[in-house]
Design a protein around this motif. Structure first.
Motif, PDB file in Angstrom:
ATOM      1  N   VAL A 164      -6.842   6.973   8.974  1.00 16.65           N
ATOM      2  CA  VAL A 164      -6.169   6.177   7.945  1.00 16.65           C
ATOM      3  C   VAL A 164      -5.590   4.906   8.550  1.00 16.65           C
ATOM      4  O   VAL A 164      -5.767   3.805   8.007  1.00 16.65           O
ATOM      5  N   ALA A 165      -4.914   5.034   9.694  1.00 17.34           N
ATOM      6  CA  ALA A 165      -4.297   3.881  10.347  1.00 17.34           C
ATOM      7  C   ALA A 165      -5.353   2.876  10.809  1.00 17.34           C
ATOM      8  O   ALA A 165      -5.163   1.660  10.706  1.00 17.34           O
ATOM      9  N   LEU A 166      -6.474   3.376  11.299  1.00 18.70           N
ATOM     10  CA  LEU A 166      -7.548   2.503  11.760  1.00 18.70           C
ATOM     11  C   LEU A 166      -8.138   1.717  10.595  1.00 18.70           C
ATOM     12  O   LEU A 166      -8.429   0.520  10.717  1.00 18.70           O
ATOM     13  N   ARG A 167      -8.304   2.385   9.456  1.00 15.84           N
ATOM     14  CA  ARG A 167      -8.830   1.710   8.278  1.00 15.84           C
ATOM     15  C   ARG A 167      -7.865   0.646   7.771  1.00 15.84           C
ATOM     16  O   ARG A 167      -8.280  -0.459   7.386  1.00 15.84           O
ATOM     17  N   LEU A 168      -6.580   0.949   7.799  1.00 14.02           N
ATOM     18  CA  LEU A 168      -5.580  -0.027   7.368  1.00 14.02           C
ATOM     19  C   LEU A 168      -5.549  -1.230   8.304  1.00 14.02           C
ATOM     20  O   LEU A 168      -5.422  -2.374   7.857  1.00 14.02           O
ATOM     21  N   LYS A 169      -5.693  -0.982   9.601  1.00 10.40           N
ATOM     22  CA  LYS A 169      -5.699  -2.072  10.570  1.00 10.40           C
ATOM     23  C   LYS A 169      -6.916  -2.957  10.366  1.00 10.40           C
ATOM     24  O   LYS A 169      -6.820  -4.197  10.423  1.00 10.40           O
ATOM     25  N   SER A 170      -8.072  -2.360  10.131  1.00  8.14           N
ATOM     26  CA  SER A 170      -9.299  -3.129   9.910  1.00  8.14           C
ATOM     27  C   SER A 170      -9.185  -3.984   8.650  1.00  8.14           C
ATOM     28  O   SER A 170      -9.605  -5.142   8.631  1.00  8.14           O
ATOM     29  N   ALA A 171      -8.611  -3.414   7.594  1.00  6.23           N
ATOM     30  CA  ALA A 171      -8.434  -4.155   6.347  1.00  6.23           C
ATOM     31  C   ALA A 171      -7.468  -5.318   6.526  1.00  6.23           C
ATOM     32  O   ALA A 171      -7.699  -6.423   6.026  1.00  6.23           O
ATOM     33  N   ALA A 172      -6.382  -5.091   7.284  1.00  7.04           N
ATOM     34  CA  ALA A 172      -5.407  -6.149   7.534  1.00  7.04           C
ATOM     35  C   ALA A 172      -6.021  -7.261   8.370  1.00  7.04           C
ATOM     36  O   ALA A 172      -5.762  -8.446   8.145  1.00  7.04           O
ATOM     37  N   LEU A 173      -6.850  -6.885   9.347  1.00  3.45           N
ATOM     38  CA  LEU A 173      -7.505  -7.882  10.197  1.00  3.45           C
ATOM     39  C   LEU A 173      -8.476  -8.725   9.377  1.00  3.45           C
ATOM     40  O   LEU A 173      -8.527  -9.947   9.523  1.00  3.45           O
ATOM     41  N   ALA A 174      -9.244  -8.080   8.508  1.00  2.00           N
ATOM     42  CA  ALA A 174     -10.193  -8.802   7.664  1.00  2.00           C
ATOM     43  C   ALA A 174      -9.466  -9.778   6.743  1.00  2.00           C
ATOM     44  O   ALA A 174      -9.905 -10.910   6.533  1.00  2.00           O
ATOM     45  N   GLU A 175      -8.328  -9.338   6.197  1.00  2.00           N
ATOM     46  CA  GLU A 175      -7.541 -10.202   5.320  1.00  2.00           C
ATOM     47  C   GLU A 175      -6.990 -11.400   6.081  1.00  2.00           C
ATOM     48  O   GLU A 175      -6.966 -12.526   5.582  1.00  2.00           O
TER      49      GLU A 175
END
Length: 241
Positions: A164-175
């Protein structure tokens, strides 16, 4: 173990401690932090504060992981805020501006111990009403509980929290990258050279439109045409100006 991102792994480990904090309200850990950091609300609703300790700041950093990986299971409905807590498959859609403090308990008919269908119909859209009515109310004598949803056992694990944390980090980086890309584009629009060009373009076209309008007005005044706006006086150049 498959944990390649150390910072995300540390976040997942901290999330485990937060999960224990939320679910063990009789522990010394909970009672100390409750008095010190969130005396008037729940851990998930508390703000960072003006002078947070490093430990408190670290614990709060895990809240998005906990929120993303869990959902509220309805007991008596007294702890779940309708507008801010995650208790439905989708965010509730309202027919009008809701009360931010409204609790799920207010949507339950206490005499019949069933959902208050009249109140639901007056508050939510049809789709949201159907989602609410599909939730069972068989634990009204117990407290609402936060349930982990990222595995079949519905129990918290560092492995699923890591995902979950990895997915949130990836989404934040993309944004972030998208914001930077658009920032460069808007920076070009905001440059002084570009603005000067726009100014000259607008001035030139405004002058052309004015000249064309004046010419038309002269022709219309010769023919005795009435002004299109006031519909009273002749459309002369002096009248237009």
């Amino acid at each position: 173990m498959g944990f390649r991102d150390i910072s995300v792994f540390n976040l997942a480990m901290l999330a485990k401690q937060v999960w224990r904090l939320i679910h063990n309200e009789q522990s010394l850990f909970y009672r100390v932090y409750k008095v010190r950091y969130f005396p008037n609300c729940s851990f998930l609703m508390e703000e960072l504060g003006s002078n947070p300790s490093a430990v408190w700041r670290s614990l709060l950093a895990t809240r998005e992981v906990v929120r993303e990986g869990s959902t509220w299971q309805i007991g008596d409905g007294s702890r779940i805020r309708v507008t801010t807590h995650k208790w439905l498959p989708n965010a509730p859609a309202f027919l009008h501006e809701p009360n931010a403090e409204m609790k799920v308990r207010e949507l339950i008919d206490q005499s019949s111990r069933q959902w208050d269908r009249g109140k639901l119909a007056a508050t939510f859209t049809l789709r949201t009403c159907k989602q609410i009515l599909s939730l069972p109310l068989n634990q009204l004598d117990s407290y609402d509980t936060l349930v982990w949803t990222k595995n079949k056992a519905k129990t918290f694990s560092v492995k699923t929290a890591y995902r979950v944390a990895l997915r949130l980090k990836s989404a934040a980086l993309a944004e972030h990258l998208s914001a930077r890309e658009h920032g460069v584009t808007w920076g070009k629009f905001g440059s002084s050279t570009y603005l000067r060009r726009c100014e000259h373009f607008c001035e030139g076209h405004a002058q052309i439109v004015y000249q064309q309008g004046t010419t038309c007005a002269i022709e219309r005044s010769k023919s005795g045409a009435t002004c299109e706006f006031c519909c009273q006086e002749l459309e002369t150049v002096a009248h237009i100006l």
